[in-house]
Design a protein around this motif. Sequence first.
Motif, PDB file in Angstrom:
ATOM      1  N   THR A   1       4.536   0.728   0.316  1.00  0.00           N
ATOM      2  CA  THR A   1       3.373  -0.131   0.556  1.00  0.00           C
ATOM      3  C   THR A   1       3.098  -0.987  -0.662  1.00  0.00           C
ATOM      4  OG1 THR A   1       2.422   1.533   2.035  1.00  0.00           O
ATOM      5  CG2 THR A   1       0.937  -0.147   1.153  1.00  0.00           C
ATOM      6  N   ASN A   2       3.156  -0.375  -1.837  1.00  0.00           N
ATOM      7  CA  ASN A   2       2.886  -1.104  -3.075  1.00  0.00           C
ATOM      8  C   ASN A   2       3.897  -2.223  -3.285  1.00  0.00           C
ATOM      9  OD1 ASN A   2       3.217  -1.295  -6.277  1.00  0.00           O
ATOM     10  ND2 ASN A   2       1.134  -0.601  -5.805  1.00  0.00           N
ATOM     11  N   LEU A   3       5.190  -1.942  -3.039  1.00  0.00           N
ATOM     12  CA  LEU A   3       6.228  -2.964  -3.188  1.00  0.00           C
ATOM     13  C   LEU A   3       5.967  -4.149  -2.262  1.00  0.00           C
ATOM     14  CD1 LEU A   3       9.625  -0.998  -3.418  1.00  0.00           C
ATOM     15  CD2 LEU A   3       8.576  -2.391  -5.198  1.00  0.00           C
ATOM     16  N   ILE A   4       5.640  -3.848  -0.998  1.00  0.00           N
ATOM     17  CA  ILE A   4       5.463  -4.926  -0.010  1.00  0.00           C
ATOM     18  C   ILE A   4       4.223  -5.745  -0.321  1.00  0.00           C
ATOM     19  CG2 ILE A   4       4.955  -5.362   2.419  1.00  0.00           C
ATOM     20  CD1 ILE A   4       6.827  -3.059   3.111  1.00  0.00           C
ATOM     21  N   VAL A   5       3.114  -5.094  -0.662  1.00  0.00           N
ATOM     22  CA  VAL A   5       1.873  -5.824  -0.941  1.00  0.00           C
ATOM     23  C   VAL A   5       2.037  -6.712  -2.171  1.00  0.00           C
ATOM     24  CG1 VAL A   5      -0.538  -5.554  -1.643  1.00  0.00           C
ATOM     25  CG2 VAL A   5       0.395  -4.154   0.213  1.00  0.00           C
ATOM     26  N   LYS A   6       2.720  -6.208  -3.195  1.00  0.00           N
ATOM     27  CA  LYS A   6       2.916  -7.020  -4.397  1.00  0.00           C
ATOM     28  C   LYS A   6       3.868  -8.183  -4.152  1.00  0.00           C
ATOM     29  CE  LYS A   6       1.930  -3.663  -8.060  1.00  0.00           C
ATOM     30  NZ  LYS A   6       2.478  -2.949  -9.237  1.00  0.00           N
ATOM     31  N   THR A   7       4.832  -7.981  -3.258  1.00  0.00           N
ATOM     32  CA  THR A   7       5.845  -9.010  -3.010  1.00  0.00           C
ATOM     33  C   THR A   7       5.430  -9.976  -1.912  1.00  0.00           C
ATOM     34  OG1 THR A   7       7.558  -7.445  -3.653  1.00  0.00           O
ATOM     35  CG2 THR A   7       8.273  -9.387  -2.443  1.00  0.00           C
ATOM     36  N   CYS A   8       4.876  -9.435  -0.826  1.00  0.00           N
ATOM     37  CA  CYS A   8       4.604 -10.242   0.365  1.00  0.00           C
ATOM     38  C   CYS A   8       3.120 -10.379   0.676  1.00  0.00           C
ATOM     39  CB  CYS A   8       5.290  -9.625   1.584  1.00  0.00           C
ATOM     40  SG  CYS A   8       7.038  -9.315   1.382  1.00  0.00           S
ATOM     41  N   GLY A   9       2.261  -9.702  -0.093  1.00  0.00           N
ATOM     42  CA  GLY A   9       0.850  -9.739   0.228  1.00  0.00           C
ATOM     43  C   GLY A   9       0.545  -8.865   1.423  1.00  0.00           C
ATOM     44  N   GLY A  10      -0.657  -9.035   1.992  1.00  0.00           N
ATOM     45  CA  GLY A  10      -1.030  -8.290   3.181  1.00  0.00           C
ATOM     46  C   GLY A  10      -2.048  -7.210   2.892  1.00  0.00           C
ATOM     47  N   THR A  11      -2.624  -6.689   3.990  1.00  0.00           N
ATOM     48  CA  THR A  11      -3.653  -5.658   3.914  1.00  0.00           C
ATOM     49  C   THR A  11      -3.178  -4.428   4.671  1.00  0.00           C
ATOM     50  OG1 THR A  11      -5.363  -7.373   3.861  1.00  0.00           O
ATOM     51  CG2 THR A  11      -6.062  -5.122   4.381  1.00  0.00           C
ATOM     52  N   PRO A  12      -3.039  -3.274   3.994  1.00  0.00           N
ATOM     53  CA  PRO A  12      -2.544  -2.085   4.677  1.00  0.00           C
ATOM     54  C   PRO A  12      -3.660  -1.314   5.383  1.00  0.00           C
ATOM     55  CG  PRO A  12      -2.742  -1.651   2.345  1.00  0.00           C
ATOM     56  CD  PRO A  12      -3.139  -3.084   2.525  1.00  0.00           C
ATOM     57  N   SER A  13      -3.287  -0.645   6.459  1.00  0.00           N
ATOM     58  CA  SER A  13      -4.226   0.231   7.161  1.00  0.00           C
ATOM     59  C   SER A  13      -4.148   1.624   6.562  1.00  0.00           C
ATOM     60  CB  SER A  13      -3.863   0.287   8.649  1.00  0.00           C
ATOM     61  OG  SER A  13      -2.670   1.035   8.833  1.00  0.00           O
ATOM     62  N   GLU A  14      -4.941   2.524   7.145  1.00  0.00           N
ATOM     63  CA  GLU A  14      -4.841   3.917   6.741  1.00  0.00           C
ATOM     64  C   GLU A  14      -3.514   4.504   7.243  1.00  0.00           C
ATOM     65  OE1 GLU A  14      -8.287   5.671   8.417  1.00  0.00           O
ATOM     66  OE2 GLU A  14      -9.686   4.780   6.962  1.00  0.00           O
ATOM     67  N   VAL A  15      -3.112   5.616   6.636  1.00  0.00           N
ATOM     68  CA  VAL A  15      -1.841   6.254   6.982  1.00  0.00           C
ATOM     69  C   VAL A  15      -2.052   7.213   8.151  1.00  0.00           C
ATOM     70  CG1 VAL A  15      -0.003   7.758   6.150  1.00  0.00           C
ATOM     71  CG2 VAL A  15      -1.014   6.058   4.615  1.00  0.00           C
ATOM     72  N   VAL A  16      -1.101   7.184   9.100  1.00  0.00           N
ATOM     73  CA  VAL A  16      -1.084   8.161  10.194  1.00  0.00           C
ATOM     74  C   VAL A  16       0.012   9.173   9.890  1.00  0.00           C
ATOM     75  CG1 VAL A  16      -0.703   8.531  12.650  1.00  0.00           C
ATOM     76  CG2 VAL A  16      -1.919   6.484  11.864  1.00  0.00           C
ATOM     77  N   ARG A  17      -0.345  10.452   9.941  1.00  0.00           N
ATOM     78  CA  ARG A  17       0.617  11.514   9.649  1.00  0.00           C
ATOM     79  C   ARG A  17       0.802  12.368  10.898  1.00  0.00           C
ATOM     80  NH1 ARG A  17      -2.801  10.713   5.445  1.00  0.00           N
ATOM     81  NH2 ARG A  17      -1.859  10.235   3.402  1.00  0.00           N
ATOM     82  N   ALA A  18       1.925  12.187  11.549  1.00  0.00           N
ATOM     83  CA  ALA A  18       2.236  12.955  12.759  1.00  0.00           C
ATOM     84  C   ALA A  18       3.234  14.043  12.410  1.00  0.00           C
ATOM     85  CB  ALA A  18       2.824  12.039  13.827  1.00  0.00           C
ATOM     86  N   GLY A  19       2.920  15.282  12.735  1.00  0.00           N
ATOM     87  CA  GLY A  19       3.818  16.391  12.438  1.00  0.00           C
ATOM     88  C   GLY A  19       3.671  16.889  11.019  1.00  0.00           C
TER      89      GLY A  19
END
Length: 798
Positions: free
Chosen positions: A377-395
């Motif tokens: 997430t950190n790599l993508i936000v620093k490179t491409c910008g954007g706003t992340p949502s909360e994490v979903v943890r299944a299993g």
Amino acid sequence: MKFSVEWLEYFLDTDASVAEIAAALNRIGHEVEGIEDPAERLAGFRVAKVLTAAKHPDADKLQVLTVDTGEGDPLQVVCGAPNARAGMKGVLGLPGAVVPANGMELRKSAIRGVESNGMMCSVRELELGDEHDGIIELPEDAPVGQSFADYHAASPILDVAITPNRPDCMGVQGIARDLAAAGLGTLKPVEADDVAASGPCPVEIRTDDPQGCPAFYGRVIRGVDNTKPSPEWMQRRLIAAGQRPISALVDATNYLMLAFGRPAHVYDLAKLSGGVVARRAKNGETVEALNEKTYTLDDTMTVIADDAGVHDIAGIMGGEHSGATTDTTDVLLEIAYFDPERIGVTGRKLGLASDARTRFERGVDPAFLDEGLAFLTNLIVKTCGGTPSEVVRAGQPPVEAQVIAFDPMLTARLGGVEVADDTQRAILESLDFAVGADWSVTCPPRRHDIEGAADLVEEVVRIYGLDKVESVPLPRQPGVARPTATPLQKLERKLRRAAAARGLNEAVTWSFLPTGDAAHFAEDADALWVLDNPISEDMKAMRPSLIPGLLAAAKRNADRGAAGARLFEIGRRYFRGKNGASDERPTLGVVLAGQRDSRGWAQGKARMFDAYDAKAEAMALLEAAGAPVANLMVMGEAGEQFHPGQSATLRLGPKNVLARFGALHPGTLKAFDVDGPVMSVELFLDAIPAKKGSAGFARPAYSPPALQAITRDFAFLVPADLAAADLVRAVKGADKQAIVDARVFDVFAGQGVPEGKLSVAVEVLLQPGDKSFTDAEIKAVSDKIVAAAAKQGAELRG
């Protein structure tokens, strides 16, 4: 696995040279297969500034540049790049430099009548990427005159062979951890910066296949910009690892995989429909993977799918339909833990290999889900910008730590080296093992290769130094060593020497054959072994005969101009026995192909091998094996693979077949695309009777007879279909004490011989014992010979 020293130093604080790093890697069990220094390829290229740019007088698409190299007077360079202009800084290749992309050596030359003193280079020409629209543009602060290798921070690249039991080292961080434990530096803590989440994840994420996918984590990032390339530092590290930069989003997932050994995937959210679920595939479902091939799935495979269908072959390769492109603005990040066995079976069924499969089927770190997703997430936000949502943890990933009771005394007993307890504790802790006061060792979840105390000994010894383990000879028992070779091994050694002494060349062929070749030589199709998981389609069946492999070898020799081939092999034939058990039979095979004797002035044209040559080899090798050749019966039925009129079997009694020999059938030669004639022999070593008597007694010394032997010749009229061997056997058996040998020396048909008959002349060798034969004794033996021959239908000629 390839990585640059610069990337390694991101995780490892060290001053070691590349040679010291390579030596340490080899010492602790990671073989360095090669070292490449890009600085050598970039020698002769330097940072330069374009002072002026003018149109070429004789070419519309060329410009004449004046370039400042930082040394001496500016140079004149002819350039065709559309982005070349005054004031820009780029990379100049000077005369004598070699362009990495094509190996061309630059030199001073005239281009359309204008002198050019080098070349301004593009990214592709220096093998730094695929861009070729123009020359490289460097920042304004790039120092003119500096070597481009130094400016570009070209770092040596190590190519390391990672053994299958160490998936934790299939990322640069794992390599750095091992080197730090070996004392080559300090492992740097690398943590992802916190990125604030904005609202819940808008996509349902779940796993309906807890066996194949125990844990499936994900989150959405909205508003990304995938039109810009990934950062130069990331591209540099990916290129060093052999990866081609694709886009900022894809490069980020590849970077995570190569840095931490953790594959992940990015989906274009706009191309998904409904919730995303890890489930079993349905029989017959298809998916077009990122390699643009379509795969048909079955219900043993785990996939990632939405309401519309399958998008991803889980843990192996993503789908073409939902992949990120330059138009992508919203993405779903997937990071999961997949069952290694399921990934391996799926990959083999589909014949699909990938970097992700290589890591998942060996076992990734199940505890690196949250940290890995945060880093991505950190790599993508620093490179491409954007706003992340909360994490979903299944299993839930299988992160339960394994605890092993360890005794430090085992290291000396199993490893052969004394290591202090404190040193052992420090080594294990440096590798992330938690060591209790009672020497209970808790293993990190990523170390799937640790199963018991012996594995911990291996960890201690390889880090402490295998070179410190002294060479100690094994204890030797007193007295003379007992022989270990079995009777069959001794027989094979004897036959190998005998065959070589007769001028045969030993061949070693595959035990596997194409199914058609094996079926051609299989006497019973039900007894043929066919592998479920062959090396290749050409190695699918176990050989029922040694002849096909030797035929292929003879053909290869003939195709390369060999006039003749004399080949033999000792090996096993394989059959499916009763109840499916394996039946392996030791065999000696011989193939005689092409010319027996080359043409010459004495014999004229070249002589080819014939069936009698094959029989001679069979008899000689059987004699070397200790078979009672004097008692052998020559009978037919050598097999459908042999020419029926030019082949036979050698037997002890009607059922015990010791060998078969003769010319191969024309149909067999056609099936194997071999020019004939070709002779072959197979000796069935398991059918040769063992010698009687104790193996510990030496045979008596040879003593020649005191009296001279005499010979007598007999000419018989025999039926034309009578085998000469049957006649000779009858003659030799007429008086076993007096007759020591008999042989046919002439066969005649024609004038004076009735139709349907042959005249066969036999020479008989008689050996007296204590006294010479009298005429009466010789006549008595002769009468016995005539009587014995008569039982075979032979009559003495007048």
